[in-house]
Design a protein around this motif. Sequence first.
Motif, mmCIF file in Angstrom:
data_model
loop_
_atom_site.group_PDB
_atom_site.id
_atom_site.type_symbol
_atom_site.label_atom_id
_atom_site.label_comp_id
_atom_site.label_asym_id
_atom_site.label_seq_id
_atom_site.Cartn_x
_atom_site.Cartn_y
_atom_site.Cartn_z
ATOM 1 N N PRO A 83 -4.407 5.111 -5.104
ATOM 2 C CA PRO A 83 -3.618 5.596 -3.907
ATOM 3 C C PRO A 83 -3.522 4.723 -2.822
ATOM 4 N N ARG A 84 -4.243 3.649 -2.821
ATOM 5 C CA ARG A 84 -4.097 2.502 -1.819
ATOM 6 C C ARG A 84 -2.668 1.616 -2.150
ATOM 7 N N ILE A 85 -2.199 1.538 -3.201
ATOM 8 C CA ILE A 85 -1.100 1.038 -3.540
ATOM 9 C C ILE A 85 0.122 2.023 -3.219
ATOM 10 N N HIS A 86 -0.030 3.104 -3.994
ATOM 11 C CA HIS A 86 1.399 4.044 -3.895
ATOM 12 C C HIS A 86 1.391 4.755 -2.506
ATOM 13 N N GLY A 87 0.239 4.937 -2.020
ATOM 14 C CA GLY A 87 0.414 5.504 -0.318
ATOM 15 C C GLY A 87 0.902 4.353 0.404
ATOM 16 N N GLY A 88 0.785 3.160 -0.015
ATOM 17 C CA GLY A 88 1.211 2.035 0.904
ATOM 18 C C GLY A 88 2.672 1.884 0.783
ATOM 19 N N LEU A 89 3.266 2.218 -0.615
ATOM 20 C CA LEU A 89 4.648 2.372 -0.732
ATOM 21 C C LEU A 89 5.316 3.489 -0.332
ATOM 22 N N LEU A 90 4.728 4.608 -0.585
ATOM 23 C CA LEU A 90 5.495 5.980 -0.210
ATOM 24 C C LEU A 90 5.124 6.316 1.150
ATOM 25 N N VAL A 95 6.858 9.621 9.899
ATOM 26 C CA VAL A 95 6.363 10.941 9.791
ATOM 27 C C VAL A 95 4.940 10.818 10.406
ATOM 28 N N GLU A 96 4.679 11.605 11.388
ATOM 29 C CA GLU A 96 3.345 11.385 11.897
ATOM 30 C C GLU A 96 2.384 11.944 11.074
ATOM 31 N N GLU A 101 -2.645 10.276 7.844
ATOM 32 C CA GLU A 101 -3.125 10.196 6.553
ATOM 33 C C GLU A 101 -3.420 9.016 6.057
ATOM 34 N N MET A 102 -2.560 7.849 6.301
ATOM 35 C CA MET A 102 -2.627 6.550 6.002
ATOM 36 C C MET A 102 -3.721 5.957 6.642
ATOM 37 N N ALA A 103 -3.919 6.223 8.097
ATOM 38 C CA ALA A 103 -4.785 5.653 8.884
ATOM 39 C C ALA A 103 -6.163 6.118 8.723
ATOM 40 N N ALA A 104 -6.290 7.474 8.069
ATOM 41 C CA ALA A 104 -7.697 8.050 8.047
ATOM 42 C C ALA A 104 -8.049 7.342 6.420
ATOM 43 N N HIS A 105 -7.340 7.186 5.754
ATOM 44 C CA HIS A 105 -7.710 6.462 4.386
ATOM 45 C C HIS A 105 -7.811 4.978 4.494
ATOM 46 N N GLY A 106 -7.231 4.326 5.379
ATOM 47 C CA GLY A 106 -7.101 3.168 5.680
ATOM 48 C C GLY A 106 -6.137 2.320 4.504
ATOM 49 N N ILE A 107 -5.237 2.817 4.391
ATOM 50 C CA ILE A 107 -3.835 2.422 3.758
ATOM 51 C C ILE A 107 -2.953 1.864 4.443
ATOM 52 N N PRO A 108 -2.635 0.365 4.212
ATOM 53 C CA PRO A 108 -1.670 -0.049 5.041
ATOM 54 C C PRO A 108 -0.192 -0.287 4.542
ATOM 55 N N ALA A 148 8.871 2.354 -4.498
ATOM 56 C CA ALA A 148 9.212 1.613 -3.443
ATOM 57 C C ALA A 148 10.771 1.849 -3.235
ATOM 58 N N ALA A 149 11.521 2.175 -4.236
ATOM 59 C CA ALA A 149 12.978 2.440 -4.119
ATOM 60 C C ALA A 149 13.067 3.911 -3.414
ATOM 61 N N LYS A 150 12.523 4.778 -3.816
ATOM 62 C CA LYS A 150 12.548 5.908 -3.018
ATOM 63 C C LYS A 150 12.209 5.781 -1.433
ATOM 64 N N ASN A 151 11.148 4.959 -0.994
ATOM 65 C CA ASN A 151 11.006 4.875 0.366
ATOM 66 C C ASN A 151 11.629 3.712 0.842
ATOM 67 N N PHE A 152 12.871 3.601 0.506
ATOM 68 C CA PHE A 152 13.761 2.191 0.663
ATOM 69 C C PHE A 152 13.924 1.912 2.086
#
Length: 531
Positions: A83-90, A95-96, A101-108, A148-152
């Motif tokens: 999740p820390r990789i794919h959350g960072g990519l997607l 979107v607030e 969610e990224m902040a809550a889980h520490g996902i940069p 990554a491509a989906k979230n271009f």
Amino acid sequence: MRLLTPPPPPLHEAHTLVLALLSVSDKRGLVPFAQGLARRGIQLLSTGGTLAALRAAGVAATPVSEHTQSPEILGGRVKTLHPRIHGGLLGRLEVEGDQAEMAAHGIPPISIVAVNLYPFRQTVASGASEPEVIEQIDIGGPAMVRAAAKNFRHVCVVVDPDDYEGVLAELEASGGVGEETRRRLMRKAFAHTAAYDAAIAGWLADQAQEPFPAELSLAFQKVQGLRYGENPHQRGAFYREHTAPAEPTVAFSKVLQGKELSYNNILDLDAALGLVLEFPEQPCAVIIKHNTPCGVAVDGQLVRAYRTARAIDEVSAFGGIVALNREVDEACAQALAETFLEAVIAPSYAPAALQLLGAKKNLRLLEAGPGLASPQARPRVQRDARSVSGGLLLQDRDAAEPPLDWKVVTRRTPTAEEEKALRFAWRICKHVKSNAIVFAQPQRLLAAGGGQTSRVDSVKIAALRGGQALQGSAVASDAFFPFRDGLDEAARAGATCVIQPGGSVRDAELIAAADEHNLAMVLTGVRHFRH
């Protein structure tokens, strides 16, 4: 290590970059690219061999396992599926809810991904075992590329090392990668994974000996854009398979000189190469005009074979395409230079030949490689695809060998000389448009007729072209004669022997006609239609 948080939305043309993930099989340009990113203050994540290459070059990078706080497992099969990789990519930075969610889980966020996939095709081509090939089916790589491509809009994905320089240039110029570039790289990324999956599906079908699977995936890479297609109002491009096949091909030949290849040049070169591969045993020259053989000859010396082939129809040879199956020496080059030609394909060219032909600046020279000069060179069974409206036709290439035996159905048996001429004509006949008729002697084509709606018209056209040279010739027909009129015309033109598949309801009538003309006729049981 402190990871920077993303700036507030909107993040479009030049948002601040935080992390880049580098995990590549093809390491061309990797170190300069990584160094360029690092100079921009971008923190690097990496895995396996990529991480080792970066560290060896003195480039600081964080292992993905440290970033995810999760070790690589299953012998490296699982590294980036986290999740820390794919959350960072997607993560959608506009979107607030995603940001929360990224902040809550520490996902940069990960803003740049440079990934190309395990060398699956190369492993297959090396003859590796099935377990070795299976291990080269990449899982994490395609998942990262697609995410990554989906979230271009927020991620720049790079699958081709040739794009590194452009990405760095944009970063240096504006601090970010523009949307137009990100969109282009997104398209390239999805094409990259699609081609990779197609290669896997194709290999699995081959392993199962399933040449025509229920769902067909084809993957080709662009060789070049073409000025136009068959005509100037049609667009065109040239593609080839990702891995070179074992036999010589136009697609993988080296262009040594001349004008840019055209759509029609490539078609004719392919036709010429396919025909010259029919005669590997001795030097052979083939001349093609508008996808039709107008000169074919074999001889102990290549220059003599070419001169003989050219003399068959010198008018048509002008502006033709030539295929040769031995190295072009100076003597052959001199003969080639005597006539205006569009292109020549050969295994190789002697230095003196290249120097001589270099004066013909527009003449396209293609080098197919030493395999074309081998006495064992033969066309292999490949798939042949043709598009139709809304669909695709797929078949095996017509790589049927000339018949080692045949059925003599007439009172007269072919002489030894006639038999040689029949076999020579039969090899050529499958390369002429149906309804195909070929007149030949043992070592050269005399005349061909094809592409007609009736077989007798093809015979008449060939007879008109060949004239008196057809006296004592052999004639080949790609399919059976439906009526005796075609056979009568062949005999009238001077043929003394015939090779054809047979199988007509009028075979008995045809055999009787052949006997009337004292023709020797053999049946092969094999048809060679070429529509």
